[in-house]
Design a protein around this motif. Sequence first.
Motif, PDB file in Angstrom:
ATOM      1  N   SER A 419       1.154  -0.720  -0.114  1.00 52.53           N
ATOM      2  CA  SER A 419       0.112   0.248  -0.287  1.00 52.53           C
ATOM      3  C   SER A 419       0.804   1.180   0.222  1.00 52.53           C
ATOM      4  O   SER A 419       0.604   2.692  -0.955  1.00 52.53           O
ATOM      5  CB  SER A 419      -0.910   0.050   1.056  1.00 52.53           C
ATOM      6  N   TRP A 429      -6.244   3.145  -3.059  1.00 52.41           N
ATOM      7  CA  TRP A 429      -6.749   2.200  -3.120  1.00 52.41           C
ATOM      8  C   TRP A 429      -8.672   2.680  -3.796  1.00 52.41           C
ATOM      9  O   TRP A 429      -8.794   1.673  -4.208  1.00 52.41           O
ATOM     10  CB  TRP A 429      -7.488   1.692  -1.207  1.00 52.41           C
ATOM     11  N   TRP A 443      -0.382   0.847  -9.724  1.00 58.98           N
ATOM     12  CA  TRP A 443      -1.215  -0.515  -8.897  1.00 58.98           C
ATOM     13  C   TRP A 443      -0.195  -1.384  -9.507  1.00 58.98           C
ATOM     14  O   TRP A 443       1.044  -1.870  -9.158  1.00 58.98           O
ATOM     15  CB  TRP A 443      -2.397  -0.825  -9.247  1.00 58.98           C
ATOM     16  N   GLN A 610      -1.195   3.265   5.195  1.00 60.03           N
ATOM     17  CA  GLN A 610      -0.866   1.030   4.526  1.00 60.03           C
ATOM     18  C   GLN A 610      -2.393   0.411   4.701  1.00 60.03           C
ATOM     19  O   GLN A 610      -2.260  -0.283   4.955  1.00 60.03           O
ATOM     20  CB  GLN A 610      -0.093   0.389   5.351  1.00 60.03           C
ATOM     21  N   TYR A 611      -3.451   1.457   5.262  1.00 64.16           N
ATOM     22  CA  TYR A 611      -4.533   0.887   4.899  1.00 64.16           C
ATOM     23  C   TYR A 611      -5.442   1.279   4.786  1.00 64.16           C
ATOM     24  O   TYR A 611      -5.000   3.178   4.821  1.00 64.16           O
ATOM     25  CB  TYR A 611      -4.658   0.097   6.827  1.00 64.16           C
ATOM     26  N   GLY A 621      -8.367  -6.205   1.673  1.00 62.33           N
ATOM     27  CA  GLY A 621      -7.019  -7.272   1.495  1.00 62.33           C
ATOM     28  C   GLY A 621      -6.711  -7.900   2.161  1.00 62.33           C
ATOM     29  O   GLY A 621      -6.011  -8.663   2.154  1.00 62.33           O
TER      30      GLY A 621
END
Length: 661
Positions: A419, A429, A443, A610-611, A621
């Motif tokens: 990420s 995302w 990506w 990172q999320y 995820g």
Amino acid sequence: MTENIVRFAASEQEPYIGQNLLNNGYVAELVKEVYSISGYKTDIKFYPLARARELAKQGKVDGLLPFYQQHTVNNVFVLSNPFPGSSIGLIKKKSLQIAKLSNLNDLSWHKLVFQDKYKFGAVRGTEDILSSYSEVKTLKLDLVSSDIQNIDKIIANRIDFAVIDKYTAADLLINKRPHFIGKLEFMPPPLLHSNFYVAFSTIPENVQKNKRIFDKGLKVTIDNGGLTKIMLKHGFMSEEVSGTSKQKLTIGTVNNNDMVVMKRLSKHFEAMHPNIKLEWRILDEDILRKRLMGDLAIADGQFDVMTIGTYETPIWAKRNWLTPLHSFPKKYDINDIIENVKKSLSYQDALYALPFYAESSVTYYRTDLLKKLNIKMPLQPTYEEIKQIAAKVHNPAEQIYGICLRGKAGWGGNMALLSTMVNTYNGQWFDTKWLPTLNTTPWHEAVSMYKNLIINYGPPEPINNNFVENLALFANGQCGIWIDATVAAGLLFNPKYSKVYDKLGIANAPIAKTSKGANWLWSWALAIPASSHKKEAAFKFITWATSKDYIKLVAQQEGWVSVPPGTRKSTYQNKDYLQAAPFAKFVFNAIQSADPHEPTLTPSPYIGIQYVGIPEFPAIGHQISLKLVEVLKGRIEIDRFLKESQAIAKQQMQHSGYILH
């Protein structure tokens, strides 16, 4: 000499056994451990259930696992002695009210449930569990082929109760229906504790020998506590505090070194509070997340203290799953906690978890290896520069690998690093309309670089490596570069733990096209679930474990270099710490600079670097992390990975109502 190998066909029964579970799950690990006692190896291969049973019936393998009580034995199989299996009971909507019980373990609730007005769902083959109760006269029963169908039917009010294993229910909600979490509850106690067995095929000549060896080894494993340890490792059993009037606090925490130190030093807390006994559940990061969230998903109420992170805290607080924290002792000095760490653990200006340690991400490297090759690591490296350096350092013949990265499946494992890489390639995302953006050039570039690094310049079997495994590799001198959490610095600079403490350099986390979102912000923190009945005792523990006095205790016992970092301003003003930890200011600046509220260069609708700070992210995820492993194994190409990942994310966002179908 012929090697003794026992071969099994297995069917996946998550969370007990499966190809994507830690060590293939509790059942597989137990079977391997039991046979190893007698010097035997096991070969376990996974098949669809019908295929696995057929292979065992035909004697093409020595046996089938796992085998359940409700399965038919006939003359085809010989069963091992039993070992703990599933806890099958009833799950319902929280909104469905039946009579209040004075005792949760009062079996009289069975009588209340088995009435004509309720409709039950069961997977074919488990309906006998209900009919075995004498209270059952006329039962409205709806049979289906899978547990997820029953969960959907409960939500749609097509059935009132479903017969299901409680851990299966929890995992299905987490991984498949995260938007239903908090709406259902598993009713204690279970209707049935169903044992597992190993089913040995009667065709091979050595069937009785294989059974005898297993039964003997199982007894040894039970007697020496090995069974309990394996079950605890996978999060299935609680150590009981028996023969004492002390109040028991159950603590669920991650298997990081700082948490292991906390457990070891907790004897000081118990000495200060002689009426409190601590029960520890120290788990692999991915298993911990599943068990804690699963506890909330089915209202199981197993934990009094939860180790959670910056992702979970605001989401769980919003849903009233956590206890708000206030009325701190003056000595605790709540204003000493670093501001953006405190903010990340708050919801609507109220604090819901206390930081045990906080971290960002950086690049660690071996100064001696780079010097030998006349290479200089930039203070702010790019991923292209990282690749060039890793290629030169890589020397697998000497067990020195160019780079170590997280390859293990998990939204907090391989996806955490990926990420941040996507961020730096100017990806994200979701766009501002919550449409997934995975099948895009950023990506593709990030995944291509990730695969290139980990496959060409990483250690063997990288899909088994997460933070803990890579930390051990680097500390042992086997990694030239490692991109991961700042919390590792305290161990890597510690001569008691690290072979490279005097050969260690630190640079910023790498960037590609932008520095935005390159280094993450995370805190492992201690929270009290709203379901705990021991909130006062739990509050005493979490304030002790996150206090200035605890940091001083660690310094006395382990040295200043090992104190939990990233939480308190006073730690970074302490001369002893600054002298012992040459990395201190670097880490402090990395934590201060991370901004989860603006994680990407292109505007994003979510919080998190990172999320993604939405309840659905663990499900998304997790599924995508498994596909990323398939990329590393060479089973699917990157284009297919991105296309399928895009579909996974879009489907979940449609189910949850973020976007229209």
